[in-house]
Scaffold this active site. Structure first.
Site, mmCIF file in Angstrom:
data_model
loop_
_atom_site.group_PDB
_atom_site.id
_atom_site.type_symbol
_atom_site.label_atom_id
_atom_site.label_comp_id
_atom_site.label_asym_id
_atom_site.label_seq_id
_atom_site.Cartn_x
_atom_site.Cartn_y
_atom_site.Cartn_z
ATOM 1 N N ARG A 27 0.822 -1.215 0.000
ATOM 2 C CA ARG A 27 0.000 0.000 0.000
ATOM 3 C C ARG A 27 0.854 1.261 0.000
ATOM 4 O O ARG A 27 0.366 2.351 -0.266
ATOM 5 C CB ARG A 27 -0.897 0.023 1.241
ATOM 6 C CG ARG A 27 -2.017 -0.982 1.195
ATOM 7 C CD ARG A 27 -2.720 -1.050 2.526
ATOM 8 N NE ARG A 27 -3.401 0.182 2.861
ATOM 9 C CZ ARG A 27 -4.710 0.376 2.774
ATOM 10 N NH1 ARG A 27 -5.469 -0.601 2.363
ATOM 11 N NH2 ARG A 27 -5.251 1.515 3.099
ATOM 12 N N TRP A 74 1.763 6.184 6.325
ATOM 13 C CA TRP A 74 2.123 6.954 5.134
ATOM 14 C C TRP A 74 1.920 8.399 5.550
ATOM 15 O O TRP A 74 0.791 8.869 5.713
ATOM 16 C CB TRP A 74 1.184 6.567 3.997
ATOM 17 C CG TRP A 74 1.553 7.059 2.645
ATOM 18 C CD1 TRP A 74 2.487 6.536 1.796
ATOM 19 C CD2 TRP A 74 0.974 8.186 1.956
ATOM 20 N NE1 TRP A 74 2.521 7.258 0.632
ATOM 21 C CE2 TRP A 74 1.612 8.277 0.692
ATOM 22 C CE3 TRP A 74 -0.009 9.122 2.273
ATOM 23 C CZ2 TRP A 74 1.296 9.251 -0.241
ATOM 24 C CZ3 TRP A 74 -0.325 10.097 1.339
ATOM 25 C CH2 TRP A 74 0.322 10.145 0.093
ATOM 26 N N ASN A 100 -6.020 5.073 10.528
ATOM 27 C CA ASN A 100 -5.917 5.400 9.097
ATOM 28 C C ASN A 100 -6.880 6.538 8.832
ATOM 29 O O ASN A 100 -8.011 6.515 9.337
ATOM 30 C CB ASN A 100 -6.356 4.222 8.219
ATOM 31 C CG ASN A 100 -5.288 3.178 8.096
ATOM 32 O OD1 ASN A 100 -4.231 3.267 8.713
ATOM 33 N ND2 ASN A 100 -5.569 2.155 7.294
ATOM 34 N N GLY A 101 -6.470 7.489 7.998
ATOM 35 C CA GLY A 101 -7.358 8.600 7.668
ATOM 36 C C GLY A 101 -6.764 9.913 8.133
ATOM 37 O O GLY A 101 -5.577 9.992 8.479
ATOM 38 N N GLU A 490 -2.814 5.765 -20.486
ATOM 39 C CA GLU A 490 -2.538 4.741 -19.474
ATOM 40 C C GLU A 490 -1.060 4.321 -19.518
ATOM 41 O O GLU A 490 -0.419 4.154 -18.485
ATOM 42 C CB GLU A 490 -3.479 3.542 -19.682
ATOM 43 C CG GLU A 490 -3.229 2.338 -18.796
ATOM 44 C CD GLU A 490 -3.222 2.627 -17.303
ATOM 45 O OE1 GLU A 490 -3.605 3.710 -16.875
ATOM 46 O OE2 GLU A 490 -2.771 1.741 -16.548
ATOM 47 N N LYS A 494 1.712 4.665 -16.488
ATOM 48 C CA LYS A 494 2.508 3.522 -15.989
ATOM 49 C C LYS A 494 3.978 3.883 -15.962
ATOM 50 O O LYS A 494 4.684 3.617 -14.993
ATOM 51 C CB LYS A 494 2.346 2.278 -16.866
ATOM 52 C CG LYS A 494 1.115 1.426 -16.761
ATOM 53 C CD LYS A 494 0.888 0.741 -15.468
ATOM 54 C CE LYS A 494 0.196 1.616 -14.477
ATOM 55 N NZ LYS A 494 -1.241 1.637 -14.428
ATOM 56 N N GLU A 497 4.821 6.437 -13.188
ATOM 57 C CA GLU A 497 4.707 5.891 -11.834
ATOM 58 C C GLU A 497 5.916 5.084 -11.409
ATOM 59 O O GLU A 497 6.378 5.213 -10.287
ATOM 60 C CB GLU A 497 3.509 4.927 -11.785
ATOM 61 C CG GLU A 497 2.190 5.549 -11.634
ATOM 62 C CD GLU A 497 1.120 4.480 -11.586
ATOM 63 O OE1 GLU A 497 0.513 4.324 -10.532
ATOM 64 O OE2 GLU A 497 0.896 3.782 -12.608
ATOM 65 N N HIS A 513 -0.043 21.247 -32.640
ATOM 66 C CA HIS A 513 -0.595 22.474 -32.050
ATOM 67 C C HIS A 513 0.246 22.923 -30.852
ATOM 68 O O HIS A 513 -0.224 23.674 -30.010
ATOM 69 C CB HIS A 513 -2.053 22.259 -31.661
ATOM 70 C CG HIS A 513 -2.909 21.953 -32.848
ATOM 71 N ND1 HIS A 513 -3.291 22.918 -33.761
ATOM 72 C CD2 HIS A 513 -3.406 20.783 -33.331
ATOM 73 C CE1 HIS A 513 -4.001 22.367 -34.725
ATOM 74 N NE2 HIS A 513 -4.084 21.061 -34.492
ATOM 75 N N LYS A 610 -1.185 2.302 -2.765
ATOM 76 C CA LYS A 610 -2.072 1.453 -3.554
ATOM 77 C C LYS A 610 -3.523 1.903 -3.456
ATOM 78 O O LYS A 610 -4.236 1.923 -4.437
ATOM 79 C CB LYS A 610 -1.928 0.000 -3.085
ATOM 80 C CG LYS A 610 -2.766 -0.990 -3.890
ATOM 81 C CD LYS A 610 -2.294 -1.077 -5.326
ATOM 82 C CE LYS A 610 -3.160 -1.972 -6.174
ATOM 83 N NZ LYS A 610 -2.904 -1.710 -7.608
HETATM 84 C C1 F6R Z 1 -2.124 3.632 -11.266
HETATM 85 C C2 F6R Z 1 -3.061 3.353 -10.202
HETATM 86 C C3 F6R Z 1 -3.909 4.473 -9.723
HETATM 87 C C4 F6R Z 1 -5.315 3.935 -9.385
HETATM 88 C C5 F6R Z 1 -6.135 5.050 -8.710
HETATM 89 C C6 F6R Z 1 -7.543 4.585 -8.423
HETATM 90 O O1 F6R Z 1 -1.377 2.504 -11.613
HETATM 91 O O2 F6R Z 1 -3.139 2.257 -9.718
HETATM 92 O O3 F6R Z 1 -3.981 5.518 -10.625
HETATM 93 O O4 F6R Z 1 -5.929 3.502 -10.552
HETATM 94 O O5 F6R Z 1 -5.522 5.435 -7.519
HETATM 95 O O6 F6R Z 1 -7.540 3.478 -7.584
HETATM 96 P P1 F6R Z 1 -8.787 2.518 -7.486
HETATM 97 O O7 F6R Z 1 -8.908 1.830 -8.796
HETATM 98 O O8 F6R Z 1 -8.467 1.574 -6.368
HETATM 99 O O9 F6R Z 1 -9.961 3.398 -7.210
#
Ligand code: F6R
Length: 615
Positions: A27, A74, A100-101, A490, A494, A497, A513, A610
């Site tokens: 995570r 985190w 958490n939060g 996408e 990737k 990231e 443009h 995550k």
């Molecule tokens: C990129 C990635 C993030 C998630 C985003 C939404 O690889 O994993 O951009 O797609 O944080 O997460 P979910 O799908 O769990 O709502």
């Protein structure tokens, strides 16, 4: 984001908590900590850095007892440090809390408690929670070991909290209980035999149990070895059903792969197959009967919104045109964090679809709440049974990707695009005004996806070679027209990231443009060309960057013979509506291979989490 684990049973809690935290490492976190109780003695061990570091601390062996809570942090409020790590104790060292939060009113609460004589040691928002519990606990004249007093103190404290929280609380005065509460942050309770587990995320405790209770907003649970009791916000007792999760606990192993991301990329033929099969009946027909969307309802809807974040939003973009073409309904795809704050035009004739791997993303959840309040019908597309988004939406349709552990989403994305295409076909068939031949072609294409994705994985060697030539670059461009632009978005995400290379995705026709000014000798441009109707245009655009010195990687299902291209990766032919599911595979591999060349932590890229459960 932060992770929570808890255990109460007859085994030593510490190894179970460490194993749970290790399972949650994906995570993203910067500190870890554990608190256990034995014989009314509360112990706490915490530090910044990896979970494994805890084992090297001298006090590690003193963490005894069969009741404990644990946390991966985190950092939001206060830098990663031992003192800012969770668990946090109250001043009297009676209560230990992990959270958490984000507590938005922590400054006010801190001032209030400071005026009452409390002292704060950390920079966190969390430290107000154990002290508030302690403050309310002191109010009870008779503290004679009745757990209801403990629960009341926790409830009174929670009433004061503005923001989001999932908390676990243990107390040296109640050594046989863990109390948990939640608001806008996930928490599950795993039921065992004479033992119970708690986690923010199912995979953390999947090796111990497959039976889960899901806590709803503003609910509390009092957990002992043999029992779990649930209470609403006013502490009325409530009952809850146990849900069985079908995920295989081996699904959270690396299975011989070097990284989870690579394993998950290679799992895609199976995860897509499982997702398709989940919506086929015994006659091989699509079965979405649980959605109860009648022809009359669909005829009356004014638009469809697809709301999501990041990769899940890209999955929505990949099917926008398909839905519009097949169903003739305006379909808007929006980032949930923008949608939630802009007074969107949603009413009872709007169908809102929420796409989320985790089912816990805070912004997507907020967009869902807003849409429900406006009277829209809501469908959740998620990978996690029992997640918050599925519990709130009118209907849920599940991807069957299995647990996705790597932070960068791969198999969840391809399953989302597959499922959204199937849903689009279902809506078109319900409406009944669709092109039958196109629908039949698409259905055959969907069935062929698992094998064709398998073929795409064969590109790995070419990709490895290309990655080894470009991994030191500073900028990469991804171009595509129409649906290929959504794949470009996408692919670019990737790469950013996990390789930390700056990249841009552009609709190929838009390049001149402005952005073409950035193309110079040697710039890498990846061009995605899978829509026959746009191929000549896409080739011209690619030619324009080659003329300016770019080296190009082409992902295509066409037989292109242009020798100016540096590398061509051929993918199997399918209708362009489903081509993003194939075209993204080599590009997932490209991001992965570049990250490996750079010796980076592929599964846990810096700064990312995550499951993004805060705004
Ligand atoms: C990129 C990635 C993030 C998630 C985003 C939404 O690889 O994993 O951009 O797609 O944080 O997460 P979910 O799908 O769990 O709502």
């Amino acid at each position: 984001m932060c992770g929570i684990v808890g255990y109460i049973g007859n085994k030593t809690a510490c190894p179970i908590l460490i194993a749970g935290l290790t399972n949650l490492e994906y995570r993203g976190y910067d500190s870890a900590g554990i608190s256990t109780i034995e014989k009314n003695v509360l112990s706490v061990l915490k530090d910044k850095g990896r979970v494994n570091n805890l084992k090297n601390l001298s006090e590690f062996n003193s963490l005894k007892g069969s009741v404990g809570i644990a946390h991966t942090r985190w950092a939001t409020h206060g830098k990663p440090s031992s003192v800012n790590s969770h668990p946090h104790l109250d001043n009297s060292k009676t209560f230990s809390v992990v959270h958490n939060g984000i507590i938005e009113n922590y400054n006010e609460l801190k001032n209030f408690l400071t005026n009452k004589g409390f002292t704060f040691y950390s920079e966190t928002d969390t430290e107000v929670i154990p002290n508030l519990i302690s403050y309310y606990y002191q109010e009870f004249p008779n503290k004679n070991k009745d757990v209801s007093v403990f629960l009341s103190a926790v409830q009174k404290a929670c009433k004061e909290l503005i923001g989001s929280y999932a908390i676990e609380v243990i107390s040296k005065d109640f050594p046989d209980y863990i109390i948990v509460a939640k608001k806008n942050s996930p928490l599950v309770i795993g039921k065992g035999v004479k033992e119970n587990y708690i986690a923010s995320d199912i995979p953390a405790i999947l090796e111990y149990t497959k039976n889960f209770y899901f806590l709803e907003e503003n609910e509390f649970a009092v957990i002992s070895r043999n029992n779990v009791e649930f209470f609403d916000s006013s502490l009325n007792k409530i009952s809850k059903d146990l849900k069985e999760i079908s995920w295989d606990s081996n699904a959270t192993d690396k299975n011989g792969f070097e990284d989870y991301m690579l394993k998950e990329i290679y799992e895609q033929p199976d995860s897509i197959r499982n997702t398709i099969n989940s919506r086929l009946n015994e006659n091989g027909e699509y079965d979405f009967s649980d959605l109860k969307l009648s022809k009359q309802y669909l005829k009356n809807i004014n638009k469809i919104y697809i709301l999501a974040c990041g990769t899940a939003m890209h999955a929505g973009l990949a099917v926008k045109n398909t839905i519009e073409k097949l169903c003739n309904i305006i379909t808007q795809v929006e980032v949930a964090s923008e949608f939630r704050y802009r007074n969107p035009l949603v009413d009872s004739n709007t169908l809102c679809i929420f796409v989320s791997q985790s089912g816990e993303t805070a912004d997507t959840l907020a967009a869902l709440n807003l849409s429900k309040e406006a009277g829209a019908k809501t469908i959740a597309i998620t990978n996690v049974v029992g997640s918050s988004i599925t519990r709130l939406a009118d209907y849920s349709v599940f991807t069957h990707a299995g647990p996705e552990i790597a932070v960068a989403s791969t198999k969840a994305y391809t399953c989302q695009v597959t499922l959204l295409n199937m849903l689009a076909i279902h809506l078109a068939e319900t409406l009944g005004n669709c092109d039958r031949e196109l629908i039949n072609t698409l259905k055959l294409n969907v069935l062929s996806l698992p094998n064709k994705v398998q073929e795409c994985l064969n590109s790995d060697d070419f990709i490895k070679d290309f990655a080894s030539r470009i991994y030191t670059e500073k900028d990469v461009f991804f171009l595509g027209r129409g649906i290929d632009y959504t794949t470009a978005l996408e692919a670019s995400l990737k790469l950013k990231e996990i390789s930390y290379i700056h990249s841009e995705a552009y609709p190929a026709g838009e390049l001149k443009h402005g952005p073409i000014a950035l193309i110079e000798n040697g710039t890498t441009v990846v061009s995605i060309i899978t829509d026959k109707t746009l191929t000549p245009k896409s080739i011209s655009n690619t030619q324009e960057v080659i003329t300016r010195g770019a080296k190009t990687l082409i992902i295509t299902n066409e037989h292109l013979s242009n020798s100016n291209f540096d590398t061509i990766i051929n993918i199997p032919e399918v209708h362009s509506f489903v081509s993003p599911i194939l075209a993204i595979i080599p590009l997932q591999l490209l991001a992965y291979r570049i990250s490996k060349n750079k010796n980076l932590d592929v599964d846990k890229p810096r700064n990312l989490a995550k499951s993004v459960t805060v705004e």
